[in-house]
Design a protein around this motif. Structure first.
Motif, mmCIF file in Angstrom:
data_model
loop_
_atom_site.group_PDB
_atom_site.id
_atom_site.type_symbol
_atom_site.label_atom_id
_atom_site.label_comp_id
_atom_site.label_asym_id
_atom_site.label_seq_id
_atom_site.Cartn_x
_atom_site.Cartn_y
_atom_site.Cartn_z
ATOM 1 N N VAL A 155 0.719 -1.210 -0.048
ATOM 2 C CA VAL A 155 -0.089 -0.050 0.060
ATOM 3 C C VAL A 155 0.968 1.262 -0.065
ATOM 4 N N LYS A 156 2.182 1.081 -0.072
ATOM 5 C CA LYS A 156 3.008 2.297 -0.016
ATOM 6 C C LYS A 156 2.828 3.227 -1.123
ATOM 7 N N ASP A 157 2.266 2.794 -1.989
ATOM 8 C CA ASP A 157 1.992 3.746 -3.526
ATOM 9 C C ASP A 157 0.609 4.317 -3.451
ATOM 10 N N ALA A 158 -0.054 4.050 -2.252
ATOM 11 C CA ALA A 158 -1.425 4.557 -2.223
ATOM 12 C C ALA A 158 -1.592 5.967 -2.235
ATOM 13 N N ASP A 159 -2.603 6.587 -2.954
ATOM 14 C CA ASP A 159 -2.577 8.117 -2.738
ATOM 15 C C ASP A 159 -3.006 8.849 -1.439
ATOM 16 N N ARG A 160 -3.509 7.815 -0.791
ATOM 17 C CA ARG A 160 -3.574 8.264 0.644
ATOM 18 C C ARG A 160 -3.671 7.218 1.692
ATOM 19 N N ILE A 161 -2.975 7.328 2.718
ATOM 20 C CA ILE A 161 -2.889 6.344 3.650
ATOM 21 C C ILE A 161 -3.799 6.744 5.153
ATOM 22 N N VAL A 162 -4.853 5.979 5.462
ATOM 23 C CA VAL A 162 -5.223 6.479 6.912
ATOM 24 C C VAL A 162 -4.982 5.202 7.870
ATOM 25 N N VAL A 163 -4.276 5.688 9.008
ATOM 26 C CA VAL A 163 -3.731 4.767 9.867
ATOM 27 C C VAL A 163 -5.067 4.781 11.236
ATOM 28 N N LEU A 164 -5.494 3.564 11.561
ATOM 29 C CA LEU A 164 -6.461 3.397 12.395
ATOM 30 C C LEU A 164 -5.983 2.670 13.711
#
Length: 649
Positions: free
Chosen positions: A576-585
């Motif tokens: 997922v490191k190339d995802a446009d946005r990462i949300v950490v829960l």
């Protein structure tokens, strides 16, 4: 009639107790659609039994008027002017009517059986399909609380018991009802004094039947409960047979099956003991009534006058007919106990069926719901809070996925990632806040349009028993062969499919057991590609495959996620490191958001998780390690209430 008390461990006790008058409801809701076959069955039952009553009456008339010449030859409801005066002609008339009664009765019995079977089979079919349809629309919390075997018990055993009662029990009830009423009327017409003797057992039979009903009712409810437990245990064990074998626990599981089977044995034997005591008692009462009738009538005939306070005469032919009718009358009275027994079993089953059918779906469409219109594919979580019962899972969660972008949800196990995305699918509804697609609240649109716009590829791929083609086209049933092949190629699946024994027509086995995990995963991706959804959810789509297969699947996913809004849940952060946005829960809250580089620079939870996967364990903060230990040691009640063990990953 009250709903019977259930066993304490009946999984459907709550549903069953809410069901009022289940048998009446069965007939009002389902019987009306088959009023024709039902009416045919009833009419044929009545007329067939009336014809069955003719031979004994004619035998008595023949004995007195033709053989003994003790009375004039006459037939009920037939003018004497229509009857022959010659004895031989009278004899042949009686023979003809007897033959007609048997032949006509045989035809009517066929018509009766057609009507009742048609009626019973239709009701069984309609009830089963309606119950299944209602069950599959329930929210996922219901399935978390019930075992598959328990629900199969309702859909199979209980529904089949309804069919047996409607076909055999109800049929017999009308048939015996006609016999009892018709014979009682004939006995009273022939000799009302002797008829009173023959009818003496009736009040006692009615009393004991009433006692039997009250006693057997709760026992059958407990039997239905234990059947569900047996089915659940067997379904669990057969599904986990590989674990049983590799764990060398065959003896342990055999003991567990013996325990639940023993509970069923005890409950069923308790009901059987009650039943086998009841029916012989009815036969004794019936036998006493028959013996009294034969004794008094016999004295009456050979003495030529009524014994004791009985008056009038009783001719031999009348006595013969009376005895034959008495025997036919007493036996149906005893058989009513069998019908009551079948009714009670069907009552317990019907209550369970309607209890399941009436279960609150939880997720309902609003009356004014409209179809979802996806333009950009922008998905917004606005201050979302959700929990199972009183346990919060998500609190104040807000984030946005722009149309066509890829948003990744990451975090420790139990953070609420899968639950968050199931709110988008409306597997559950938010407690507060809103989930919107292009400014449309998902609660305001139809479920079909919402779920039709979303493709879902999960970690635990489920394949149906059938062919490869059938599994790829599941949900897109009208797809052409060319489209199926293109989807398979895009999912890196076409090559291995063509190497299967029958290619796209190869049977995959139950749950896809004949395929490897990677192959099953690529078929699931092909299924999603064929659907071509505007929004895509990838829930740990590559976590259970080897590195080489992951590379192939990742290539498939790159094609699938292009130009569509995509949500990715992953523990392997490299995916997922190339995802446009990462949300950490973490613990149901958003603690970080940004790109891969931004989150590494922030040196927070994401950076620590990245360090774990990079093998930099020694450099991790002590606080992070302690929190991980606490999470691992905690028995997460959230997961116990989720639909899958990974639901809150």
């Amino acid at each position: 009639m009250d709903v019977p008390a259930a066993a304490d461990d009946d999984p459907f006790e709550e549903q069953r107790e809410r069901t009022a008058n289940p048998m009446r409801r069965l007939f009002t809701e389902y019987g009306g659609e088959q009023a024709g076959p039902f009416s045919v069955g009833v009419a044929a039952s009545v007329f067939a039994r009336l014809l069955d009553l003719l031979p004994p009456l004619l035998l008595g008339i023949a004995v007195d008027a033709i053989f003994l010449n003790e009375s004039e030859f006459s037939l009920p409801l037939v003018p004497d002017a229509w009857l022959p005066t010659d004895t031989e002609a009278q004899f042949w008339l009686v023979v003809g009517i007897v033959l007609f009664s048997f032949l006509g009765g045989a035809g009517l019995h066929w018509v009766r059986n057609w009507g009742w079977n048609r009626f019973a089979q239709y009701v069984q079919h309609a009830v089963r399909t309606d119950t299944y349809d209602a069950m599959q629309r329930l929210n996922m919390t219901f399935f978390a609380d019930k075992q598959t075997g328990e629900m199969m018990s309702v859909l199979s055993n209980d529904v089949n018991r309804l069919e047996r009662f409607l076909n055999d029990g109800l049929n017999s009830a009308f048939r015996l009802g006609v016999m009892v009423v018709g014979i009682a009327a004939l006995l009273l017409w022939m000799n009302w004094q002797l008829a009173l003797v023959a009818l003496l057992p009736v009040p006692l039979i009615a009393f004991f039947t009433y006692r039997f009903v009250n006693t057997i009712q709760p026992k059958y409810a407990e039997v239905r409960s234990t059947v569900g437990q047996v089915n659940s245990r067997l379904e669990n064990n057969l599904g986990g047979i590989q674990v049983i074998k590799t764990s060398n626990t065959e003896a342990y599981e055999a003991d567990r099956v013996e325990d639940v089977s023993g509970d069923y044995f005890d409950a069923n034997w308790d009901a059987i003991e009650t039943r086998i005591k009841f029916f012989p008692g009815l036969r004794v009462l019936a036998g006493i009534g028959f013996a009294l009738t034969f004794t008094i009538g016999g004295f009456w005939v050979f003495r030529g006058e009524g014994p004791w306070f009985f008056t009038g005469t009783l001719r031999p032919g009348e006595f013969v007919a009376f005895i034959l009718y008495s025997q036919r009358f007493i036996w149906p009275m005893a058989q009513f106990g069998q019908i009551i027994n079948m009714y009670q079993r069907a009552y317990a089953s019907t209550a369970r069926v309607f209890g399941l059918m009436d279960e609150d779906a939880g997720i309902e469409e609003r009356p004014d719901a409209e179809g979802l219109v996806v333009d950009e594919g922008r998905v917004e979580y606005d201050d979302v809070t959700f929990g199972y019962d009183d346990d919060p899972i998500l609190e104040g969660v807000s984030f946005t996925a722009e149309g066509g972008n890829t948003l990744a949800l990451v975090g420790p196990t139990g953070a609420g990632k899968s639950t968050a995305l199931k709110l988008l699918l409306r597997m559950y509804d938010v407690d507060s806040g809103a989930v919107r697609v292009d400014e449309q609240d998902v609660r305001d649109v139809t479920l079909a349009s919402l779920r039709g716009a979303i493709g879902y590829v999960s970690q635990e791929t489920f394949l149906f028993y059938g062919t490869v083609r059938e599994n790829i086209t599941y949900g897109t049933f009208d797809a052409s062969d060319e489209a199926v092949v293109e989807a398979a190629k895009a999912a890196e699946a076409h090559e291995f499919i063509t190497n299967l024994p029958d290619g796209y027509d190869t049977m995959v086995g139950e749950r896809g057991v004949k395929l490897s995990g990677g192959q099953r995963q690529r078929l699931a991706i092909a299924r999603a590609m064929l659907k071509d959804p505007e929004i895509l959810i990838l829930d740990e789509a590559t976590s259970d495959v080897d590195t080489e297969t992951e590379m192939l699947i990742q290539r498939s996913l790159d094609r699938l996620t292009a130009d569509r809004t995509t949500f990715v849940i992953a523990h392997r952060l490299s995916t997922v490191k190339d995802a446009d946005r990462i949300v950490v829960l973490d613990d149901g809250e958003v603690v970080e958001r940004g790109t891969h580089e931004d989150l590494l620079a922030a040196d927070g939870l994401y950076a620590n998780l990245w360090g774990v996967q990079a093998g930099e364990i020694e450099d991790l903060p002590e606080e992070f390690v302690e929190r991980a230990m606490r999470r691992g040691a905690r028995t997460d009640g959230v997961e116990l209430r989720s639909t899958e063990s990974s639901d809150d990953d």
